[in-house]
Scaffold this motif. Structure first.
Motif, PDB file in Angstrom:
ATOM      1  N   PHE A  97       0.807  -1.221   0.000  1.00 45.80           N
ATOM      2  CA  PHE A  97       0.000   0.000   0.000  1.00 45.80           C
ATOM      3  C   PHE A  97       0.842   1.275   0.000  1.00 45.80           C
ATOM      4  O   PHE A  97       0.292   2.364  -0.148  1.00 45.80           O
ATOM      5  CB  PHE A  97      -0.923   0.019   1.222  1.00 45.80           C
ATOM      6  CG  PHE A  97      -1.969  -1.059   1.207  1.00 45.80           C
ATOM      7  CD1 PHE A  97      -3.132  -0.910   0.479  1.00 45.80           C
ATOM      8  CD2 PHE A  97      -1.792  -2.239   1.916  1.00 45.80           C
ATOM      9  CE1 PHE A  97      -4.103  -1.892   0.445  1.00 45.80           C
ATOM     10  CE2 PHE A  97      -2.751  -3.232   1.906  1.00 45.80           C
ATOM     11  CZ  PHE A  97      -3.911  -3.065   1.162  1.00 45.80           C
ATOM     12  N   GLN A  98       2.145   1.146   0.179  1.00 41.54           N
ATOM     13  CA  GLN A  98       2.976   2.332   0.337  1.00 41.54           C
ATOM     14  C   GLN A  98       2.999   3.214  -0.905  1.00 41.54           C
ATOM     15  O   GLN A  98       3.027   4.432  -0.806  1.00 41.54           O
ATOM     16  CB  GLN A  98       4.410   1.929   0.710  1.00 41.54           C
ATOM     17  CG  GLN A  98       4.536   1.460   2.152  1.00 41.54           C
ATOM     18  CD  GLN A  98       5.941   0.949   2.447  1.00 41.54           C
ATOM     19  OE1 GLN A  98       6.760   0.789   1.539  1.00 41.54           O
ATOM     20  NE2 GLN A  98       6.223   0.682   3.711  1.00 41.54           N
ATOM     21  N   GLU A  99       3.001   2.599  -2.072  1.00 43.69           N
ATOM     22  CA  GLU A  99       3.151   3.372  -3.295  1.00 43.69           C
ATOM     23  C   GLU A  99       1.991   3.167  -4.253  1.00 43.69           C
ATOM     24  O   GLU A  99       2.146   3.249  -5.473  1.00 43.69           O
ATOM     25  CB  GLU A  99       4.473   3.016  -3.988  1.00 43.69           C
ATOM     26  CG  GLU A  99       5.702   3.409  -3.173  1.00 43.69           C
ATOM     27  CD  GLU A  99       6.976   3.296  -3.986  1.00 43.69           C
ATOM     28  OE1 GLU A  99       6.953   2.647  -5.049  1.00 43.69           O
ATOM     29  OE2 GLU A  99       7.982   3.878  -3.562  1.00 43.69           O
ATOM     30  N   ARG A 100       0.799   2.915  -3.720  1.00 44.09           N
ATOM     31  CA  ARG A 100      -0.385   2.705  -4.552  1.00 44.09           C
ATOM     32  C   ARG A 100      -1.523   3.575  -4.061  1.00 44.09           C
ATOM     33  O   ARG A 100      -1.718   3.735  -2.860  1.00 44.09           O
ATOM     34  CB  ARG A 100      -0.824   1.232  -4.528  1.00 44.09           C
ATOM     35  CG  ARG A 100       0.227   0.272  -5.022  1.00 44.09           C
ATOM     36  CD  ARG A 100      -0.201  -1.166  -4.837  1.00 44.09           C
ATOM     37  NE  ARG A 100       0.845  -2.083  -5.265  1.00 44.09           N
ATOM     38  CZ  ARG A 100       0.998  -2.512  -6.506  1.00 44.09           C
ATOM     39  NH1 ARG A 100       0.132  -2.135  -7.439  1.00 44.09           N
ATOM     40  NH2 ARG A 100       1.969  -3.328  -6.824  1.00 44.09           N
ATOM     41  N   ALA A 101      -2.286   4.106  -4.992  1.00 46.97           N
ATOM     42  CA  ALA A 101      -3.452   4.899  -4.608  1.00 46.97           C
ATOM     43  C   ALA A 101      -4.322   5.139  -5.829  1.00 46.97           C
ATOM     44  O   ALA A 101      -3.862   5.074  -6.976  1.00 46.97           O
ATOM     45  CB  ALA A 101      -3.031   6.238  -4.003  1.00 46.97           C
ATOM     46  N   ILE A 102      -5.586   5.393  -5.572  1.00 45.96           N
ATOM     47  CA  ILE A 102      -6.507   5.861  -6.596  1.00 45.96           C
ATOM     48  C   ILE A 102      -6.830   7.312  -6.266  1.00 45.96           C
ATOM     49  O   ILE A 102      -7.145   7.635  -5.112  1.00 45.96           O
ATOM     50  CB  ILE A 102      -7.790   5.013  -6.627  1.00 45.96           C
ATOM     51  CG1 ILE A 102      -7.450   3.570  -7.022  1.00 45.96           C
ATOM     52  CG2 ILE A 102      -8.808   5.598  -7.607  1.00 45.96           C
ATOM     53  CD1 ILE A 102      -8.626   2.624  -6.986  1.00 45.96           C
TER      54      ILE A 102
END
Length: 314
Positions: A97-102
């Motif tokens: 989750f550190q480098e992922r986002a919507i």
């Protein structure tokens, strides 16, 4: 992938059972009940024995009068799978989750995605409800605190302020929306993974910043809206967090991500917002966009907002 006549028969039966025609004077889809349809038109269509191509296509649900009432979630699901591939298998990996986002332009869009993804996570859901208290109005304010019912206050939402109802599960990413302890790196915008949910405390692991990997304990806090346009004041006691599978474009400023899904059900609304969103990702292959036009159809173009006069004297 049943024949459309099956769905239409169910629609008529539910309307008869629910007496919607008698109540409303007209039929509503499936008697007002929510019906979830699953399948993929690119794979299997209804089977018509010795049927022609036109007969097979005409038997599909999207040839029915019911289709205009259906909302297709497939494009959003594709965006989710790009940003968070094999989500269920990677829940225990904080690095996932550190480098992922919507990213999305408005709070409403962000909430839609977060609620959608929370339903994909296995496990029991914990709901935290706030305690909202109206302030006693000043004598000169002209606002009577008794006018504001608890229902009215509970429905209030704004940027940088926790919702009345927060639904969480162990393993989901959350973001602090207020400063708690700046020395310890617990600031507005800090992202974390939920480890445990108790009645009075949320236990979480920090995902970004100098304190990455440390375990922290988040209490409820008494907060007031910081929006100066609000003509009344009240206090909300709630955890200062929000789900952050998705976040607003403005909230993502300063972050560098490897996988970004950009959800644009409507165009950006202010100068530089699209630039900020596209600048969050490290490489072109790490970006996927879902653009919806004014007619609700997936598109490959969107409008960029630029205040050109700001460049006149540069």
């Amino acid at each position: 992938m049943l024949n459309k006549h099956c769905f239409e028969a169910l629609d008529r039966s539910l309307n008869d059972i629910m007496k919607t025609q008698f109540t409303h004077g007209y039929d509503i889809p499936f008697g007002g009940k929510v019906v979830v349809l699953g399948g993929d038109f690119r794979q299997i269509l209804p089977v018509i024995s010795k049927g022609s191509r036109s007969e097979i296509v005409g038997s599909a649900i999207n040839s029915s009068y019911l289709w205009k009432h259906c909302k297709c979630k497939e494009p959003l699901l594709e965006l989710v799978n790009f940003a968070y591939p094999k989500l269920a298998h990677n829940l225990q990996k904080n690095s996932f989750f550190q480098e992922r986002a919507i990213l999305a332009p408005t709070l409403e869009c962000v909430e839609e995605i977060n609620n959608f993804m929370l339903g994909m996570i296995p496990g029991d859901e914990t709901e935290y409800l706030s305690c909202d208290t109206p302030w006693k109005s000043d004598e000169d304010s002209g606002v009577n605190a008794e006018w504001f019912t608890f229902e009215f206050l509970n429905d209030f939402k704004c940027s940088g302020f926790p919702n009345h109802a927060i639904k969480l599960k162990a393993g989901v990413p959350i973001m602090l929306i207020r400063n708690i302890d700046q020395a310890a790196g617990l600031c507005n915008g800090t992202r974390m993974i939920v480890n445990a949910l108790t009645k009075y405390i949320i236990v979480a692991t920090v995902l970004n910043g100098n304190n990455m990997g440390e375990t922290t304990f988040i209490p409820r806090m008494s907060l007031t809206p910081s929006n100066s346009d609000i003509s009344f004041k009240f206090q909300r006691r709630q955890f200062p967090v929000a789900l952050c599978f998705a976040m607003t474009i403005n909230k993502s400023q300063g972050q560098s991500l490897s996988h970004v899904g950009l959800y644009l059900p409507r165009p950006v609304f202010t100068h530089g917002q699209l630039y900020v969103a596209l600048s969050r990702v490290k490489s072109r292959k790490g970006l996927k966009m879902l653009i919806i036009d004014d007619e609700g159809v997936v598109s490959n173009t969107t409008r960029n907002v630029v205040y050109q006069e700001v460049f006149d004297n540069i």
